[in-house]
Design a protein around this motif. Structure first.
Motif, short mmCIF file in Angstrom:
data_model
loop_
_atom_site.label_atom_id
_atom_site.label_comp_id
_atom_site.label_asym_id
_atom_site.label_seq_id
_atom_site.Cartn_x
_atom_site.Cartn_y
_atom_site.Cartn_z
N PRO B 92 69.10 52.89 33.36
CA PRO B 92 69.97 51.47 34.11
C PRO B 92 71.34 51.54 34.30
N TRP B 94 73.86 49.95 33.27
CA TRP B 94 74.74 49.83 31.97
C TRP B 94 74.85 51.32 31.32
N ASP B 132 70.94 45.84 34.20
CA ASP B 132 69.70 46.36 33.75
C ASP B 132 68.87 46.99 35.02
N ARG B 133 69.70 46.82 36.32
CA ARG B 133 68.96 47.57 37.37
C ARG B 133 69.03 48.97 37.37
N LEU B 134 68.15 49.83 37.87
CA LEU B 134 68.26 51.17 38.30
C LEU B 134 69.13 51.62 39.30
N GLU B 137 68.00 50.92 43.04
CA GLU B 137 67.93 49.70 43.53
C GLU B 137 69.23 48.85 43.98
#
Lengths: 257, 249
Positions: B92, B94, B132-134, B137
């Protein structure tokens, strides 16, 4: 004389490739022994290579075991030896078909996936990014995958052996008229510890080969989509051939009289 | 601070670097310009040890980079924004930003690393919900910003930017240029940027070097570039098809 020169060049090329793979493996082993270690990467690899391969391994084994029972029954009928189905299914699955088919399925599923992933990382500079972030790609990418495959493929082989034998059992008791209890008893009585040991050792060696080839071809891929494609294709070809060659050698080691 | 002395590098018959000499002073922003395939990225990669030069010496603070014993400590001084951001697909956002803070000599507790990652994301204009996104995305511009956040996460002394605005629309390119300038000023870092975008050059650079034919053809303060008499620089900065730089390469 040109063909002699060509043969010489091909031989030298092959030896150089073997040398490069051996050095790659040696480097991976060296990194395995010294920290830092990446347990999260290892756990993810165990999950990907082990748990997520179970469906394909199970399906391959059950159909193979069933087909094996049918073949042995049909072949055995030619000389009134139909009764050996449980024993031959057991020995065939545990000694040869279980490890080899699981190894080849892992080469198809895992080697290709590892090679494509690492090659893409190389093409998109993710490998360079790892280095600039003080993380050795060998330690972070190769070691967890090779270690995980070496540890988990023997378990997959064991599962494949059991499911394959069950496939034979299902066909034999369901359609060929074998007694269920006698079938199981014959299977258990016939298998020796050496059969099981050879199966598990083959699994470990095949797992190591499969992951190592994926990592090697991925790390050494060319540029662009074509480079990724070549790395993936080459890794599966190399893994499959090496698995079959290793199977021959290991069978000789375990069972030559 | 960073000195390259007579750096040569070839790939097969392609002699990319033919004696690069360059000095980047501490706390300054050096921008390397030049056409595609002239070896700008290779120059930066030789400093980081990603590519080994055949001959020549590279020193950082007077120390030969090929003789650095503690590679981890050496690399911990650097941050780099790659051309395509080079974010790790499987992690992710972060964890990409905090990658260095989660492992190695600069490792911090996970909660602290997460907090720093969120702060750095804010610094590059991204909201915490991105964390928290990949990477897949995110848009190209957002990926560049995440790459920038990762480059500055451990507050390195030296930051490299490889074509930071390539592939971005003019507005996003302007945003990235301003961010780089602000970050460089507030961190006091020494930076090297590779670009062929003259807007970036004028926004980011203290000094400019032009790489052509495997050598530094011209170097000087950005304020002097428009008055440069070098015909190669003149053609490049005005984007002319006619001039000494061959358009078919």
């Amino acid at each position: 004389m040109n063909w002699i020169a060509a043969l010489g060049r091909a031989t030298l090329g092959l030896l150089a490739a073997i040398g490069r793979v051996a050095m790659f493996f040696g480097t991976a082993v060296t990194h395995l022994l010294w920290p830092p270690f990446y347990p999260r990467e290892l756990a993810l690899s165990l999950l990907n290579i082990g748990w997520l391969s179970l469906p394909v391994v199970g399906l391959t084994a059950i159909f193979t075991g069933g087909a094996l029972a049918l073949q042995i029954y049909a072949g055995g009928a030619r000389f009134n030896a139909e009764a050996v189905v449980p024993q031959i299914v057991a020995i065939g699955m545990v000694r040869e078909l279980g490890p080899v088919l699981v190894g080849l399925m892992i080469a198809a599923r895992v080697t290709s996936s590892i090679a494509a992933e690492i090659a893409t990382m190389k093409v998109t500079e993710q490998i360079d990014a790892l280095v600039t972030l003080s993380t050795h790609p060998m330690k972070y990418l190769t070691v967890p995958r090779v270690l995980a495959a070496t540890l988990v493929v023997p378990l997959l082989v064991a599962v494949g052996d059991v499911i394959g034998i069950f496939g034979g059992y299902a066909v034999a008791t369901g359609t060929l008229g074998f007694n269920a209890a006698a079938y199981i008893q014959n299977t258990v009585d016939f298998l020796q510890m050496r059969d099981i040991t050879s199966s598990l050792v083959k699994g470990a060696v095949f797992g190591c080969i499969a992951a190592l080839m994926g990592c090697y071809f991925g790390m050494n891929s060319g540029r662009g989509a074509q480079g990724v494609g070549r790395a993936t294709k080459g890794s599966v070809e190399a893994a499959a051939v090496l698995i079959l060659a290793a199977n021959f050698v290991l069978t000789g080691v375990f069972f030559s009289v | 601070m960073i000195t390259l002395d007579n750096i040569h590098k070839s790939f097969g018959d392609n002699h990319v670097l033919r004696g690069v000499d360059l000095h980047v002073a501490r706390g300054t922003s050096m921008v390397i310009i030049g056409g595609s395939g002239t070896g700008k990225s290779i120059t930066i990669k030789t400093i980081l040890g990603l590519v080994a030069p055949e001959t020549g010496t590279i020193t950082v603070d007077g120390q030969d980079v090929s003789k650095t014993g503690d590679r981890d400590a050496f690399l911990a001084r650097f941050g780099m924004l790659f051309q395509g951001a080079a974010l790790f697909d499987s992690l992710p956002v972060w964890q990409n930003v905090a990658f260095r803070l989660l492992r190695g000599s600069l490792a911090r507790p996970k909660a602290e690393a997460h907090e720093i990652a969120i702060e750095k994301l804010r610094r590059v204009g991204l909201t915490p919900d991105v964390a928290d996104r990949l990477p897949a995305e995110l848009s190209g511009g957002m990926q560049k910003r995440v790459g920038l956040a990762r480059a500055i996460a451990a507050e390195p002394e030296i930051i490299f930017f490889d074509e930071p605005t390539t592939g971005l629309d003019p507005i996003m390119a302007g945003v990235i240029n301003d961010l780089i300038r602000e970050i460089v000023t507030e961190m006091g870092a020494t930076t090297m940027t590779i670009t062929h975008d003259m807007t970036s050059v004028r926004t980011i650079a203290d000094n400019v070097a032009m790489l052509h034919g495997g050598k530094i053809r011209w170097t000087g303060p950005v304020s002097d570039i428009d008055a440069a008499t070098d015909p190669y620089v003149d053609q490049f900065i005005h984007g002319r098809a006619e001039g000494p730089i061959e358009t078919v390469r």
